[in-house]
Scaffold this active site. Sequence first.
Site, PDB file in Angstrom:
ATOM      1  N   ASN A  76      48.981  38.188  45.623  1.00 27.03           N
ATOM      2  CA  ASN A  76      47.618  38.510  45.207  1.00 27.03           C
ATOM      3  C   ASN A  76      47.491  38.103  43.749  1.00 27.03           C
ATOM      4  OD1 ASN A  76      45.149  39.556  44.589  1.00 27.03           O
ATOM      5  ND2 ASN A  76      45.763  41.714  44.716  1.00 27.03           N
ATOM      6  N   TRP A  77      46.854  36.959  43.550  1.00 26.96           N
ATOM      7  CA  TRP A  77      46.762  36.434  42.179  1.00 26.96           C
ATOM      8  C   TRP A  77      45.715  37.158  41.345  1.00 26.96           C
ATOM      9  CZ3 TRP A  77      46.866  30.415  43.296  1.00 26.96           C
ATOM     10  CH2 TRP A  77      48.167  30.049  43.631  1.00 26.96           C
ATOM     11  N   LYS A  78      44.898  37.982  41.975  1.00 27.84           N
ATOM     12  CA  LYS A  78      43.811  38.676  41.260  1.00 27.84           C
ATOM     13  C   LYS A  78      42.980  37.625  40.515  1.00 27.84           C
ATOM     14  CE  LYS A  78      46.755  42.701  41.255  1.00 27.84           C
ATOM     15  NZ  LYS A  78      47.124  43.969  40.645  1.00 27.84           N
ATOM     16  N   GLY A  85      51.534  41.243  42.827  1.00 28.67           N
ATOM     17  CA  GLY A  85      50.590  40.790  41.806  1.00 28.67           C
ATOM     18  C   GLY A  85      51.294  39.915  40.782  1.00 28.67           C
ATOM     19  N   GLY A  86      51.640  40.495  39.646  1.00 37.77           N
ATOM     20  CA  GLY A  86      52.198  39.739  38.518  1.00 37.77           C
ATOM     21  C   GLY A  86      53.334  38.791  38.875  1.00 37.77           C
ATOM     22  N   GLU A 133      49.919  50.840  48.115  1.00 37.34           N
ATOM     23  CA  GLU A 133      50.077  50.542  46.692  1.00 37.34           C
ATOM     24  C   GLU A 133      49.752  51.793  45.874  1.00 37.34           C
ATOM     25  OE1 GLU A 133      49.553  46.001  45.920  1.00 37.34           O
ATOM     26  OE2 GLU A 133      47.598  46.932  45.845  1.00 37.34           O
ATOM     27  N   SER A 185      54.286  46.594  41.127  1.00 36.84           N
ATOM     28  CA  SER A 185      55.432  46.161  40.310  1.00 36.84           C
ATOM     29  C   SER A 185      56.622  45.686  41.146  1.00 36.84           C
ATOM     30  CB  SER A 185      55.858  47.270  39.333  1.00 36.84           C
ATOM     31  OG  SER A 185      54.805  47.549  38.428  1.00 36.84           O
ATOM     32  N   GLU A 234      41.771  48.009  42.766  1.00 35.97           N
ATOM     33  CA  GLU A 234      40.934  47.516  41.655  1.00 35.97           C
ATOM     34  C   GLU A 234      39.491  47.370  42.104  1.00 35.97           C
ATOM     35  OE1 GLU A 234      43.476  44.195  40.843  1.00 35.97           O
ATOM     36  OE2 GLU A 234      44.978  45.573  40.038  1.00 35.97           O
ATOM     37  N   GLY A 254      51.041  47.056  38.117  1.00 33.46           N
ATOM     38  CA  GLY A 254      51.023  46.418  36.803  1.00 33.46           C
ATOM     39  C   GLY A 254      51.649  47.257  35.704  1.00 33.46           C
ATOM     40  N   HIS A 269      41.325  46.762  47.923  1.00 32.38           N
ATOM     41  CA  HIS A 269      42.311  46.870  46.846  1.00 32.38           C
ATOM     42  C   HIS A 269      41.843  47.943  45.856  1.00 32.38           C
ATOM     43  CE1 HIS A 269      44.796  45.899  43.396  1.00 32.38           C
ATOM     44  NE2 HIS A 269      45.607  45.291  44.244  1.00 32.38           N
TER      45      HIS A 269
END
Length: 253
Positions: A9-11, A234-235, A167, A213, A97, A173, A95
């Site tokens: 998930n590159w956001k 993510g990251g 999540e 994470s 966010e 993050g 998600h």
Amino acid sequence: MRKPLMTANWKMNKTVSEAVGFANNLKLVLRDAQDVEVVICPTFVALSEVSKILEGSSAKLGAQNVYMQENGAYTGEVSPLMLKELGCKYVIIGHSERREYFKEDNELINAKLKLALKYQLRTILCVGETLAEYQNNQTIDIVKAEIREGLAGVDKEQMGRVTIAYEPIWAIGTGKTATPNDANKVHKIIRKIISDMFDIKTGEKMRIQYGGSVKPDNISALMEQSDIDGALVGGASLSVESFIKIINYGKKD
Ligand code: 13P
């Protein structure tokens, strides 16, 4: 056997040219017959280009969001029909966010999920508790409500196209992860919720990803758990080098 699913998930990261560079590089290092299913979710604007590159590779394309209508006067939104035409196989829905910054509630998430399923997209329904809810021991209540309301009206056949991503919001993050054992306890409860809503077979077949994470150095311990069937990353999915280590967890170079 549930085939592990690793989703990037590159956001809101990577321009189209950066996304193209990543996809080309990933193709070079991805094994042909993957025993892990790999999905890349770029921003909407990069879907078309990344789709062309991933054609013929074992990695699949996913979107990070979708709207609950086929078409019409909904400025700024994108429908499941449009995602299908671009070659998307997956879509992330709900998600945290989007729940937090765009005020998406379980009812809206449910409407999005049902329309995406109607158009044969595979859906990744995200659930998880905030830090305050975690500290108040509300994890299970929150997750149960998000699943029950998010999946309302979905039938057993459609459940074959649903993955749940657990999540914990406090782990996204932040560098903090739930311990593999604690995450697995929640995953087991999620499986039980699904079994109770549908039947045991549906619960056993459903993949439950962990997110928050996830990194090359913690993926193996997570994947050793009985009910963790992959990761929503993510990251650490933003560089091919770290994402491929996550995909190839447990393998020697
Ligand atoms: P991080 O891996 O950056 O913590 O993000 C997790 C996430 O939200 C994936 O959807």
